[in-house]
Design a protein around this motif. Structure first.
Motif, mmCIF file in Angstrom:
data_model
loop_
_atom_site.group_PDB
_atom_site.id
_atom_site.type_symbol
_atom_site.label_atom_id
_atom_site.label_comp_id
_atom_site.label_asym_id
_atom_site.label_seq_id
_atom_site.Cartn_x
_atom_site.Cartn_y
_atom_site.Cartn_z
ATOM 1 N N LEU A 1 -3.882 22.983 -34.665
ATOM 2 C CA LEU A 1 -4.854 21.897 -34.553
ATOM 3 C C LEU A 1 -4.791 20.986 -35.781
ATOM 4 C CD1 LEU A 1 -7.884 23.874 -33.100
ATOM 5 C CD2 LEU A 1 -6.458 22.207 -31.884
ATOM 6 N N ARG A 2 -4.595 21.571 -36.943
ATOM 7 C CA ARG A 2 -4.487 20.773 -38.159
ATOM 8 C C ARG A 2 -3.200 19.938 -38.159
ATOM 9 N NH1 ARG A 2 -7.658 22.366 -42.909
ATOM 10 N NH2 ARG A 2 -9.402 23.576 -42.140
ATOM 11 N N ILE A 3 -2.118 20.527 -37.664
ATOM 12 C CA ILE A 3 -0.874 19.757 -37.553
ATOM 13 C C ILE A 3 -1.091 18.587 -36.599
ATOM 14 C CG2 ILE A 3 1.491 19.797 -36.662
ATOM 15 C CD1 ILE A 3 1.686 22.701 -37.716
ATOM 16 N N ALA B 1 1.900 19.400 -30.895
ATOM 17 C CA ALA B 1 1.074 20.382 -31.615
ATOM 18 C C ALA B 1 -0.146 20.783 -30.796
ATOM 19 C CB ALA B 1 0.646 19.817 -32.971
ATOM 20 N N TYR B 2 -0.815 19.816 -30.188
ATOM 21 C CA TYR B 2 -2.000 20.131 -29.387
ATOM 22 C C TYR B 2 -1.632 20.917 -28.124
ATOM 23 C CZ TYR B 2 -4.981 17.245 -32.346
ATOM 24 O OH TYR B 2 -5.690 16.735 -33.407
ATOM 25 N N ARG B 3 -0.491 20.612 -27.537
ATOM 26 C CA ARG B 3 -0.044 21.397 -26.368
ATOM 27 C C ARG B 3 0.229 22.848 -26.762
ATOM 28 N NH1 ARG B 3 3.904 17.074 -23.434
ATOM 29 N NH2 ARG B 3 2.289 16.067 -22.179
ATOM 30 N N GLU B 4 0.852 23.015 -27.915
ATOM 31 C CA GLU B 4 1.107 24.368 -28.409
ATOM 32 C C GLU B 4 -0.211 25.106 -28.654
ATOM 33 O OE1 GLU B 4 4.078 26.237 -31.621
ATOM 34 O OE2 GLU B 4 4.268 24.057 -31.412
ATOM 35 N N ALA B 5 -1.190 24.400 -29.159
ATOM 36 C CA ALA B 5 -2.513 24.993 -29.387
ATOM 37 C C ALA B 5 -3.141 25.400 -28.062
ATOM 38 C CB ALA B 5 -3.413 24.012 -30.132
ATOM 39 N N LYS B 6 -2.972 24.561 -27.041
ATOM 40 C CA LYS B 6 -3.544 24.886 -25.731
ATOM 41 C C LYS B 6 -2.844 26.071 -25.073
ATOM 42 C CE LYS B 6 -5.202 22.291 -22.706
ATOM 43 N NZ LYS B 6 -5.430 21.320 -21.655
#
Length: 181
Positions: free
Chosen positions: A119-121, A137-142
């Motif tokens: 999320l920070r990335i 990055a957000y997709r990876e977080a999801k």
């Protein structure tokens, strides 16, 4: 004197006696053997943390930079240094440091820590206007937490900015599914 000094540092850290910690670590850093980069980097990192606790950000930056030059792969250093840069709005540097954390230490990180770093990335990349990298990055977080509202909202916003309305609708539908009745 070195081991006794470091035991005393640990006691003072537990008691949050940061001025004493800083003083002891200043001495330890000056006396550190240049042939032992691991110990020197650890001492510099700990000094950086103490300085942050005292609000001495310039001195913290010097200590963290010195530790990073010695051992850029150390997880405690990367975490502290990345958070410091993130807090200062130094997005490019923070993104690089967080990226190193994920690349080098993902197996050692808890899922919640990995999620936070991703999320920070995403935030860093958004601030840098690197829309594709932020979306990644957000997709990876999801993937780690499909119901994470902040990641979904960020993705929807980035998809709208990009003009990818079908992806925007998909993100908004997923967010709607998370909402209560």
């Amino acid at each position: 004197q070195g081991p006794a000094n470091e035991r005393l540092v640990d006691i003072y850290v537990r008691r949050a006696r940061w001025p004493e910690v800083e003083g002891l670590l200043d001495v330890a850093v000056r006396r550190a053997d240049a042939a032992d980069p691991d110990r020197s980097a650890d001492l510099q990192t700990r000094l950086g943390v103490a300085c942050l606790e005292l609000g001495k950000t310039d001195k913290a930056l010097v200590a963290l930079e010195a530790a990073y030059r010695l051992r850029p792969e150390l997880l405690p250093l990367l975490r502290t240094y990345a958070d410091f840069r993130f807090g200062r709005g130094e997005w490019k540097e923070a993104a690089e440091l967080y990226g190193s954390m994920v690349r080098l230490h993902r197996p050692a990180l808890l899922a919640s820590e990995t999620l936070d770093v991703l999320l920070r990335i995403g935030r860093c990349q958004t601030e840098l206007r690197n829309v594709d990298a932020a979306i990644e990055a957000y997709r990876e977080a999801k993937v780690l937490d499909p119901k994470h509202r902040a990641a979904g909202e960020a993705l929807a916003s980035l998809q709208a900015e990009r003009g990818d309305w079908s992806a925007w609708v998909l993100e908004r539908e997923q967010l709607a599914a998370l909402a209560g009745p």
